[in-house]
Every structure is written in structure tokens, then in C-alpha cells.
Design a protein around this motif. Structure first.
Motif, mmCIF file in Angstrom:
data_model
loop_
_atom_site.group_PDB
_atom_site.id
_atom_site.type_symbol
_atom_site.label_atom_id
_atom_site.label_comp_id
_atom_site.label_asym_id
_atom_site.label_seq_id
_atom_site.Cartn_x
_atom_site.Cartn_y
_atom_site.Cartn_z
ATOM 1 N N ARG A 142 16.925 10.487 -18.122
ATOM 2 C CA ARG A 142 16.802 11.382 -16.958
ATOM 3 C C ARG A 142 15.840 10.816 -15.918
ATOM 4 O O ARG A 142 16.111 10.875 -14.711
ATOM 5 N N GLU A 143 14.716 10.279 -16.378
ATOM 6 C CA GLU A 143 13.712 9.757 -15.444
ATOM 7 C C GLU A 143 14.216 8.511 -14.729
ATOM 8 O O GLU A 143 13.961 8.325 -13.532
ATOM 9 N N LYS A 144 14.929 7.655 -15.434
ATOM 10 C CA LYS A 144 15.525 6.480 -14.799
ATOM 11 C C LYS A 144 16.506 6.896 -13.701
ATOM 12 O O LYS A 144 16.535 6.310 -12.616
ATOM 13 N N LYS A 145 17.286 7.915 -13.986
ATOM 14 C CA LYS A 145 18.245 8.410 -12.997
ATOM 15 C C LYS A 145 17.522 8.989 -11.786
ATOM 16 O O LYS A 145 17.902 8.741 -10.634
ATOM 17 N N ARG A 146 16.454 9.760 -12.023
ATOM 18 C CA ARG A 146 15.685 10.349 -10.919
ATOM 19 C C ARG A 146 15.079 9.281 -10.023
ATOM 20 O O ARG A 146 15.038 9.420 -8.799
ATOM 21 N N LEU A 147 14.616 8.184 -10.642
ATOM 22 C CA LEU A 147 13.927 7.129 -9.902
ATOM 23 C C LEU A 147 14.864 6.033 -9.414
ATOM 24 O O LEU A 147 14.443 5.122 -8.705
ATOM 25 N N GLY A 148 16.128 6.088 -9.823
ATOM 26 C CA GLY A 148 17.082 5.064 -9.405
ATOM 27 C C GLY A 148 16.828 3.712 -10.051
ATOM 28 O O GLY A 148 17.034 2.675 -9.420
ATOM 29 N N LEU A 149 16.373 3.716 -11.309
ATOM 30 C CA LEU A 149 16.085 2.471 -12.024
ATOM 31 C C LEU A 149 17.236 2.137 -12.966
ATOM 32 O O LEU A 149 17.876 3.027 -13.521
ATOM 33 N N ASN A 150 17.478 0.858 -13.150
ATOM 34 C CA ASN A 150 18.556 0.409 -14.031
ATOM 35 C C ASN A 150 18.040 -0.694 -14.952
ATOM 36 O O ASN A 150 17.882 -1.840 -14.538
ATOM 37 N N VAL A 258 7.993 -0.323 -13.396
ATOM 38 C CA VAL A 258 6.984 0.704 -13.091
ATOM 39 C C VAL A 258 6.274 0.348 -11.785
ATOM 40 O O VAL A 258 6.030 1.214 -10.938
ATOM 41 N N LYS A 259 5.975 -0.946 -11.605
ATOM 42 C CA LYS A 259 5.316 -1.370 -10.363
ATOM 43 C C LYS A 259 6.205 -1.100 -9.153
ATOM 44 O O LYS A 259 5.716 -0.742 -8.072
ATOM 45 N N SER A 260 7.519 -1.234 -9.324
ATOM 46 C CA SER A 260 8.424 -0.976 -8.197
ATOM 47 C C SER A 260 8.334 0.483 -7.749
ATOM 48 O O SER A 260 8.494 0.780 -6.568
#
Length: 388
Positions: A142-150, A258-260
Motif C-alpha cells: 500500500r505504501e509503495k502504491k501511495r508513494l509511486g515506488l516500484n 527512501v532518499k527519493s
């Protein structure tokens, strides 16, 4: 019924670096070797006949596999799972020598051992050093989706979760160490330890002066997976009324993803990088507040480490064991994953800094600690209950 415990972690210099594995190891080494056996990946010396690691040759092959797969740049989440399977197989070969049903305390990913014990009439208890990995998996997705991370890591790998789920087909009960852990395994048969309220002793006290600083330091200490919640700091800080009076410091290596997220916000974060062990306590003492922003965490050591330095904490309600310290005069709790709650608590910490930035005069909780003998007795009593 003979009792076995299986763990993935190494034992070096009389302890394991993993808190759960170390607690189990320290208990088993004091118990009757004819009934209690602790199996793990590696021991650096002879700890007695009931503490068993791989043979020298097996450990050499394990290290060779680890090295080669690292050079091949196989993702860590795959390497870690494969290494656990090696340890699982080593433990399975030991268990096969037992003819009678056994009680297995499982503290690692294990499909082979748990399946073998169940098939041969034994009982399997999962010792939950972490919260339910299903909770971790769903939270990170869920958090990856919220932040747009892949990306994929040990908490979001479908392959790794498949191994975990296969293991749980053979689990009779889950042994939980705190209320949050029990909640995360809701729906399973739960074994609970008696809750003992305790506050860590102050061993590396921070020096306080009578002056109340106009500018404070809020620091984080540790590694930075998404579950640790460090990426929430700049987002929350951007909402704070007093952000210009607060310096934010992150001690520990910061993952690129995380830095991104940190770089998206115009909040200055001082990144100290990895801190040597000898500078650990002075680094924590340099903070005015330690922030523990984990989305979910079974029981972060940083809570204890902050108390050991008499440094107040801003901690997430998603941390196991918070119920033990939430009423402590140097604890501020925010709602896990709630950016606005974290921002409010950061502002609260600044506005009430005169109450927190002074030496503790509190008395520790009643029942400050359980003696070693009482702790061991509680542990064996629970095991006897499981056997019967």
C-alpha cells in the motif's frame, strides 16, 4: 516430549545480534540438554551439546553460496530466502534422528522442518519475533502504491510470502511477545507471555543544562526500509509550524528509494550515513528527541536505546511494546502512518521542550524487571503448557 528450537541467526561471542534469536539461545543454553535443543545456522564455538550449528564444511558451503549469489547480484530477498532454506534443511537432518514426536519452536522461515514435525505427530509453535509478515507485506504494498515506488524487497516479495504461507500450513499456535504482535496474528491460536512493565535503565545519560534551546534536534537512528517509516519525516515536517526551529538528523544508511521520497520535500535532513558502534551512544545523546516512526515494528531496539541515554522519544503506535512505555514522562506517541498526527506531535515536542529536555527524576515502573530465574521459569512453564 523433546523440545527443539530452530533459528536462522548466527551465534557469535556468546550471543546473537538478533534480539529474538538471542533471547531463545540464552534460555536454551541454561536448560536440560536431554530435553531442550537449539538449532541454528552457525556457532563460533562449543556452547554445549544442546546448541547445534552447521558443521564446518556445511558452514563453508553456506558462505560460498552467499558470496557467489552476491557477486551474481541476485536480489537480497531471494538470497535471504534461499539461505534460510539451507538452514531449514540442516535443521531437518537433525530432527530426522528423533523417533518420538517433538515440540518444535520455530523462529525462522521453515517449510521442511515444520512439515516434518507435523507429519510425525509433533506440535509446531511459531515464535513471533516480528509481527505477522502478512501485515508487513500488505502495508508495504500500500505504501509503495501511495508513494509511486516500484521495487521488491524482503517485505514485498511474492516468492518470499509464498514460503511464509506454506510454513503456516503447519503451525499450531503463535507465541506472541506483546499485544500488537497478538493483534497482527488475529485469527491464529495465540500464546501470550505475561506482560511485564519495565523501563530501560539509564546507562549513557545525556547531559542537560538549565537553558531551554530555541532550536532542537530530532534524530532517527537505524536502517531505512519503508516499514521503518523514515520517509514520513520530511512529509510531516513540511506541515509543522515550528519546522524552521527544528533540525532533522538521520543516522544510518539510507536506501535509494527512501532518499527519493525525502528529496521530494524542501526540508533539510542531515544524513550521517552508517554510524560506527563506538559512536552510537554519543550520536543518540546529540538528539533532543529520538523519533521512532515505524509503520509497524515488533519491538524496535531504538526505544530502549533512547531511554538508556535519557533521550525523550516520539514513537509510532505501530511499534510493539508501546503499551509498556506510553505513560512514561519522556514518551510521545503518534498514530502510525498518520502524517498529520506525526506533525502535531513534533510541534508538541517543540512547544513543550522545557518539560522533556531535562534529566529524568522518575522512578522506574513497578516490577522493573523479572529476574533471570523467574524469566526462565515463565518460559519453561509456557512450554509445558504447550506440551500438555
Amino acid at each position: 516430549m523433546k523440545v527443539y528450537c530452530i533459528s536462522f541467526q548466527q551465534i557469535l561471542k556468546d550471543r546473537s545480534s538478533n534480539a529474538t534469536a538471542n533471547g531463545l539461545f540464552q534460555r536454551f543454553r541454561k536448560l536440560d540438554g536431554n530435553k531442550y535443543v537449539f538449532l541454528t545456522s552457525h556457532t563460533d564455538k562449543d556452547y554445549g551439546s544442546n546448541i547445534i550449528g552447521m558443521s564446518a564444511f556445511q558452514w563453508l558451503m553456506y558462505r560460498f553460496f552467499d558470496k557467489v549469489t552476491g557477486l551474481m547480484r541476485i536480489p537480497y530477498y531471494l538470497r535471504r530466502t534461499m539461505l534460510e532454506k539451507i538452514v531449514d534443511y540442516h535443521s531437518f537432518r537433525v530432527l530426522k534422528k528423533e523417533r518420538a514426536p517433538i515440540l518444535l519452536i520455530c523462529a525462522m522461515y521453515s517449510v521442511r522442518c515444520t512439515r516434518y514435525v507435523k507429519k510425525h505427530g509433533g506440535k509446531v509453535v511459531f515464535y513471533a519475533g516480528n509481527l505477522n509478515d502478512e501485515l508487513y507485506y500488505n502495508t508495504v504494498i500500500r505504501e509503495k502504491k501511495r508513494l509511486g515506488l516500484n521495487y521488491t524487497d524482503v517485505y514485498s516479495s511474492d516468492y518470499r510470502m509464498g514460503v511464509y504461507r506454506n510454513m503456516f500450513k503447519n503451525i499450531d499456535a503463535v507465541w506472541c511477545l506483546n499485544a500488537l504482535s497478538a493483534w497482527s496474528f488475529e485469527g491464529k491460536d495465540i500464546i501470550r507471555n505475561k506482560l511485564v512493565k519495565r523501563r530501560a535503565a539509564i546507562v549513557h545519560p545525556k547531559e542537560y543544562t538549565a537553558d531551554v534551546p530555541d532550536r532542537i534536534i530530532i534524530g532517527y537512528f537505524g536502517h531505512t526500509t519503508l516499514l521503518k517509516g523514515v520517509h514520513l519525516l520530511p512529509e510531516a515536517a513540511s506541515l509543522c509550524k515550528h519546522k524552521d526551529c527544528i533540525a532533522f538528523v538521520i543516522a544510518g544508511s539510507v536506501d535509494n528509494y527512501v532518499k527519493s521520497v525525502i528529496d521530494r520535500y524542501s526540508i533539510k535532513m542531515t544524513l550521517l550515513g552508517s554510524v560506527p558502534e563506538e559512536k552510537k551512544w554519543s550520536t543518540i545523546q546529540s538528539f533532543d528527541f529520538m523519533v521512532v516512526p515505524s509503520l509497524y515494528d515488533a519491538g524496535p531496539a531504538t526505544i530502549t536505546e533512547a531511554f538508556m541515554c535519557d533521550v525523550p522519544i516520539i514513537v509510532s503506535s505501530g511499534c510493539g511494546g508501546v503499551e509498556r512505555v506510553q505513560n512514561d514522562p519522556k514518551t510521545i506517541v503518534f498514530n502510525t502512518m498518520d502524517i498529520h498526527s506525526l506533525a502535531e506531535k513534533i510541534d508538541y515536542a517543540y512547544e513543550h521542550r522545557s518539560e522533556y529536555l531535562r534529566p529524568s527524576v522518575i522512578q522506574p515502573f513497578e516490577n522493573q524487571s523479572v529476574s533471570e530465574r523467574e524469566s526462565l521459569s515463565q518460559f519453561t512453564d509456557t512450554i509445558e503448557m504447550l506440551i500438555n
